[in-house]
Design an enzyme around this catalytic site. Structure first.
Site, short mmCIF file in Angstrom:
data_model
loop_
_atom_site.label_atom_id
_atom_site.label_comp_id
_atom_site.label_asym_id
_atom_site.label_seq_id
_atom_site.Cartn_x
_atom_site.Cartn_y
_atom_site.Cartn_z
N GLU A 163 0.94 -1.33 -0.18
CA GLU A 163 0.19 -0.11 -0.05
C GLU A 163 0.62 1.11 0.04
O GLU A 163 0.54 2.08 -0.64
CB GLU A 163 -0.85 0.05 1.08
CG GLU A 163 -2.07 -1.00 1.07
CD GLU A 163 -2.78 -1.13 2.49
OE1 GLU A 163 -4.06 -1.58 2.13
OE2 GLU A 163 -2.42 -1.26 3.44
N GLU A 188 -3.19 -10.16 3.79
CA GLU A 188 -3.84 -9.74 5.18
C GLU A 188 -4.99 -10.68 5.31
O GLU A 188 -5.23 -10.76 6.42
CB GLU A 188 -4.61 -8.20 5.03
CG GLU A 188 -3.52 -7.07 5.18
CD GLU A 188 -2.84 -6.53 4.07
OE1 GLU A 188 -2.27 -5.55 4.18
OE2 GLU A 188 -3.05 -7.46 2.90
#
Length: 719
Positions: free
Chosen positions: A118, A140
């Site tokens: 990210e 994740e």
């Protein structure tokens, strides 16, 4: 400006943010980094008039590792609002950097996973070094979380709703070459040394080209690839997606469902609103017990295994060059394949050459499937098969660094093959038994060098099962344990080290699951209910199905062997109700399991298996009162209690091995974080109270001593 987690420098109108967290081998989104990023974002706004571009770089061997997971472990259900504010703060600073109106370039010198990816996505232009070891992506969901630093919103807008799903819902990772093909990375370079030069070239080429100084979703004419959820075709596909996902997760894993919701809901609104939606879902998951359970085990416990925390220290790394396997049945054949696929020469021996060749053919079948998938070439398949020598000649084992016996679970047979083959070992070589239940110290009595005798317990099917249980006998030395540990890692599998006992850790604990199911049947609980409720709590299959697969006949053989061993020790073994029922199935009802064609299930040719109809007539009691939650708890608690007993007795030597072993060896539900994490997440006192309730109703198997609870408190992990 030099801060604790990064450096901010301006040279020739180019601002460089170099991530370099002090005292850490990797960069993480720790609290200090969040504060430092906020400060740099403010500096960039002030310096904007004199800047032509921004470069994001790393001074670590990897670009960025991701979130501060220890911080997540310290959170609780009450922390949701605070976590939401922290997530939004990070994204606000990301947004400040990427909307300056000048080009931002991410220089990816190594892996960028989770929050690290990210961070990379902040750059309008992303440049990566070609390196087959580099990985990018968003793992994740495997940790019970979702990408919440813009990963869902941005990946969905780059790839489209359908194409982004494997990388978000399934946590599929990708390397630099694939990233380039997907448009997630824009340029590849050969070495880290030219990353900055390439970035400067892009910044220079971006002058007076505003389209290169913004993300595609900030463009006025942006349209989502494949359409939004409002489009008829996409709407039709998304209608069935939640049901398909629910079928896969059984409703036990909220992260994939939250990820899908964030993708779809975010695709229906503007970018900034989508980012807030993503933050809300992540904050909810971060403050949940399931996320903490999965992070504890899948990340921290797994890293303990891979880093060799249970490996005897101070011994050099080891890799066998030639390994012999005695017995070319399913287990032996699987071991030979696993070795050859990792480049280890294997001698597969059986009593006849024909049987050995049949065992080698197993590798031919598996490798051909990989060829058909495009995973390996025909040349690589040939190389793999050439590494396996099928033989019936004991002399072909001469010079093996390791010999593993994988013959039938019979003490006399194992003793015979040990004595016959141990002389073939190379100087410094060691011998291993693949037994699943027989104590290693007893088997080592057949060895001329018991200190070089160890248990290496593979799980079936070997090519798919990641866990391997290493069993230390009474006389096994540290060097042999270290060599066994390194051998398992060389196979790409997960080693846990346990001390010797009957059934060790995994077989002993797994037996409690299947026998608890058989006991329930003996009590009169309907078989379909037993099977379905086991799967509802997250077990891969029901206990009766497992007993069939592993063979009821084998279970009775193990029971007979146990009785015989107890008799030799002057004791009497008292079978539990489940064991007695299985014995009845085999000896009275002549149903030996799947291999025999009949067991708890029938196996009609060309049709799906089905529960044997006579189970209802023989065992089911219509008058009993059934508490559904009790059945679910019995499956989870019985295994957790046995794991706690193993820890107390010293069979297990660490919590991380108990958790990893339970999930990857016996299929304990991953949402719990493993059998010991299940206890810790509930709290030892609460677990003790519920165990006592179950013991009063369902027997001594649920009775836990104070000593066990004291051990649990002693080993309780702290973050």
């Amino acid at each position: 400006m030099i801060l604790k987690t990064l450096r901010y420098e301006i040279e020739q109108e180019i601002a460089t943010i170099t991530f370099d967290e002090s005292g850490s081998p990797v960069n993480t989104m720790c609290q200090q980094w969040q504060d430092d990023l906020a400060q740099v974002a403010q500096e960039l706004v002030k310096d904007r008039p004199k800047l032509r571009g921004v470069i994001l770089a790393s001074n670590k061997s990897t670009f960025f590792a991701g979130a501060d997971l220890k911080g997540v472990m310290r959170s609780s259900a009450a922390d949701g609002p605070r976590l939401f504010i922290e997530i939004e703060r990070i994204k606000k600073n990301f947004r400040t950097i990427e909307t300056l109106g000048i080009p931002v370039v991410s220089c990816l010198n190594g892996s960028a996973l989770g929050g690290g990816w990210e961070v990379a996505l902040v750059g309008h232009h992303r440049i990566a070094t070609r390196n087959p070891k580099t990985q990018f992506g968003l793992p994740e969901v495997t940790l019970g979380l979702i990408p919440g630093g813009g990963g869902i919103t941005k990946m969905t807008r780059i790839l489209g709703l359908l194409a982004a799903q494997p990388y978000i819902l399934e946590s599929k990772l990708f390397g630099p070459e694939q990233a380039l093909k997907l448009g997630l990375v824009h340029e590849l370079v050969d070495t880290d040394l030219v990353l900055r030069k390439t970035a400067l070239t892009f910044i220079a080429a971006s002058h007076n080209k505003p389209e290169l100084c913004q993300h595609i979703w900030d463009s006025k004419d942006y349209k989502m690839i494949g359409g939004t959820p409002h489009s008829p075709e996409m709407a039709a596909m998304l209608t069935v997606a939640p049901a398909a996902l629910k079928q896969k997760t059984r409703g036990l894993y909220p992260a994939p469902e939250a990820a899908l919701a964030a993708m779809v809901e975010g695709a229906m609104v503007d970018f900034d609103t989508a980012m807030r939606i993503e933050s809300r879902y992540l904050a909810g998951l971060m403050s949940s017990g399931i996320a903490r359970n999965m992070i504890n085990t899948v990340f921290f416990n797994m890293n303990n295994i891979k880093s060799g925390l249970s490996r005897p220290a101070g011994l050099p790394r080891y890799r066998p060059q030639k390994v012999g396997v005695l017995g070319a049945g399913m287990m032996g054949s699987g071991i030979a394949y696993s070795q050859a696929s990792r480049g280890i020469a294997s001698v597969l021996k059986d009593v006849t050459l024909e049987k050995a060749e049949i065992g080698k053919a197993y590798s031919a079948v598996l490798s051909q499937k990989l060829v058909e998938k495009g995973s390996i070439t025909t040349e690589q398949k040939a190389t793999l098969l050439n590494l396996i020598q099928a033989t019936d000649n004991m002399q072909d084992l001469k010079g093996c660094d390791l010999i593993i016996e994988a013959v039938f679970e019979q003490r006399e047979l194992k003793a015979a093959v040990t004595k016959e083959s141990q002389g073939m070992l190379a100087e410094g070589g060691f011998f291993a038994s693949n037994t699943s239940t027989l104590p290693i110290s007893g088997l080592a009595l057949s060895s001329a060098k018991p200190e070089k005798f160890v248990g290496i317990h593979f799980f079936s099917p070997v090519d798919k099962m990641k866990l391997v249980e290493i069993i230390r006998g009474e006389k096994t030395d540290d060097e042999t344990i270290a060599h066994a540990y390194d051998y398992v890692l060389a196979l790409g599998k997960l080693p846990i080290v346990v001390n010797d006992s009957r059934g060790f850790y995994t077989s002993r604990t797994f037996a409690t699951f299947v026998m608890e199911g058989a006991s329930m049947l003996q009590e009169g609980i309907p078989a379909p209910m037993i099977e379905n409720l086991a799967m509802q709590v997250g077990m891969p299959v029901g206990p009766l199905a497992v007993l069939d697969e592993t063979s009821l006949t084998l279970s009775v053989h193990v029971l007979d062997q146990t009785r015989e061993d107890f008799k030799k020790e002057g004791r009497t073994y008292v079978a539990n109700p489940g064991e007695m029922l299985v014995e009845q199935m085999v000896k009275e009802l002549k149903r030996g399991g799947r291999a025999a064609g009949v067991g708890f299930y029938d196996y009609p040719v060309g049709q799906k298996k089905m529960l044997w109809p006579d189970l209802k007539k023989l065992f089911e009691k219509s008058h009993i009162t059934i508490a559904v939650q009790d059945i679910k708890d019995r499956f989870l608690f019985r295994q957790a209690i046995e794991t706690a007993r193993c820890l107390n007795e010293g069979v297990l030597m660490s919590v991380h091995e108990g958790n990893i072993g339970s999930i990857f060896g016996i299929g304990y539900p991953a949402w719990t974080g493993g059998a010991l994490q299940f206890i810790y997440s509930m709290g030892v006192p609460n677990f003790a109270k519920r165990s006592q309730e179950l013991a009063l109703q369902y027997g001594l198997g649920f009775n836990v001593s104070e000593e066990v609870f004291e051990t649990l408190e002693k080993y309780k992990p702290v973050y």
